[in-house]
Design a protein around this motif. Structure first.
Motif, PDB file in Angstrom:
ATOM      1  N   UNK A  59       0.812  -1.055  -0.022  1.00 58.03           N
ATOM      2  CA  UNK A  59       0.015  -0.206  -0.059  1.00 58.03           C
ATOM      3  C   UNK A  59       1.006   1.201  -0.053  1.00 58.03           C
ATOM      4  N   UNK A  60       0.454   2.308  -0.868  1.00 58.20           N
ATOM      5  CA  UNK A  60       1.414   3.396  -0.841  1.00 58.20           C
ATOM      6  C   UNK A  60       0.834   4.407   0.032  1.00 58.20           C
ATOM      7  N   UNK A  61       1.770   5.168   0.684  1.00 61.02           N
ATOM      8  CA  UNK A  61       1.128   6.300   1.787  1.00 61.02           C
ATOM      9  C   UNK A  61       0.856   7.526   0.744  1.00 61.02           C
ATOM     10  N   UNK A  62       0.021   8.354   1.349  1.00 56.24           N
ATOM     11  CA  UNK A  62      -0.377   9.751   0.677  1.00 56.24           C
ATOM     12  C   UNK A  62       0.673  10.758   0.975  1.00 56.24           C
ATOM     13  N   UNK A  63       1.367  10.574   1.704  1.00 55.07           N
ATOM     14  CA  UNK A  63       2.702  11.520   2.341  1.00 55.07           C
ATOM     15  C   UNK A  63       3.665  10.665   2.906  1.00 55.07           C
ATOM     16  N   UNK A  64       5.120  11.086   2.832  1.00 53.92           N
ATOM     17  CA  UNK A  64       5.733  10.574   3.554  1.00 53.92           C
ATOM     18  C   UNK A  64       6.768   9.484   2.604  1.00 53.92           C
ATOM     19  N   UNK A  65       7.840   9.061   3.342  1.00 50.82           N
ATOM     20  CA  UNK A  65       8.700   7.868   2.513  1.00 50.82           C
ATOM     21  C   UNK A  65       8.894   6.812   3.392  1.00 50.82           C
ATOM     22  N   UNK A  66       9.297   5.765   2.493  1.00 52.38           N
ATOM     23  CA  UNK A  66       9.555   4.382   3.226  1.00 52.38           C
ATOM     24  C   UNK A  66      10.816   3.785   2.340  1.00 52.38           C
ATOM     25  N   UNK A  67      11.738   3.751   3.103  1.00 54.43           N
ATOM     26  CA  UNK A  67      13.001   2.835   2.826  1.00 54.43           C
ATOM     27  C   UNK A  67      13.319   1.628   3.229  1.00 54.43           C
ATOM     28  N   UNK A  68      13.456   0.471   2.591  1.00 52.35           N
ATOM     29  CA  UNK A  68      13.845  -0.978   2.899  1.00 52.35           C
ATOM     30  C   UNK A  68      15.404  -1.269   2.713  1.00 52.35           C
ATOM     31  N   UNK A  69      16.090  -1.244   3.735  1.00 50.04           N
ATOM     32  CA  UNK A  69      17.541  -1.231   3.424  1.00 50.04           C
ATOM     33  C   UNK A  69      17.971  -0.260   2.634  1.00 50.04           C
TER      34      UNK A  69
END
Length: 224
Positions: A59-69
């Motif tokens: 699922x994608x966020x409406x705002x913000x970031x996600x980092x995996x490794x």
């Protein structure tokens, strides 16, 4: 190498409720190190599963970031998400979700065949390392709930992912079997130096995790 396996920064997720916007996640940030076992608790409907889905690149966020490794998911196109999930994330669900027509060894072989990971151990090596070798030829219908959930853990670790996400893994188990399942997740998280995030209502197993966060009213707060 990045010391954090998972990094969320100012993640926002909203849903429509009629004509109103309902904010489930309000600028949620979270960093989980390699080898760290994290629990996320909170009331039903607080957004725990939504948060796990965002971390799992479902699922994608409406705002913000996600980092995996080293992978910044927000910089990738959605068609690349499947590979991120397949190569970097292992999932453990509330119900084991094993395929009824495959033996335990075949379940793990299927996951392995779908992966592009170069360094592979065999399904039997994985099962034996988790003390599950005697289940290799069994079908799910011939196993107890605890056995099936332990096989689901083996499947999650099969392709050496950076991150393990567990959604209420003890929900269908009694206290003793639930604890055994969480002990196994902890053991493999430490042994393999992975990051594990578990959503749970089961307070009996919280002593087994390193860090506890509470999600409530859209806000994530560290409790332990």
């Amino acid at each position: 190498m990045n010391e954090y396996a998972v990094q969320l920064k100012d993640v926002v997720k909203c849903y429509k409720d009629g004509e109103q916007d309902f904010t489930v996640l309000n600028k949620v940030s979270l960093n989980v190190k390699q080898g760290e076992f994290v629990a996320i608790v909170g009331p039903s409907g607080s957004g725990k599963s939504t948060l796990l889905s965002i971390m799992g690149v479902l699922l994608s966020p409406d705002q913000g970031s996600i980092q995996i490794g080293e992978t910044v998911v927000s910089e990738k196109k959605q068609k690349e998400w499947t590979n991120i999930r397949r190569e970097q994330i292992g999932f453990i669900f509330q119900n084991h979700q094993l395929l009824p027509f495959l033996t335990v060894e075949e379940q793990l072989k299927l996951v392995q065949d779908m992966s592009k990971t170069k360094e592979k151990i065999s399904p039997m090596q994985m099962l034996e390392s988790l003390g599950l070798g005697d289940l290799s030829k069994k079908y799910p219908s011939k196993m107890s709930g605890g056995q099936k959930q332990r096989v689901a853990i083996a499947r999650a670790f099969m392709n050496d992912p950076q991150v393990i996400l567990a959604d209420e893994p003890t929900a269908s188990l009694d206290g003793e079997r639930g604890r055994q399942v969480v002990e196994l997740i902890r053991q493999e998280t430490k042994k393999r130096n992975k990051a594990a995030i578990m959503v749970t209502h089961d307070e009996r197993v919280l002593e087994l995790v390193d860090t506890i966060y509470r999600l409530e009213n859209g806000t994530l707060v560290r409790e332990k």
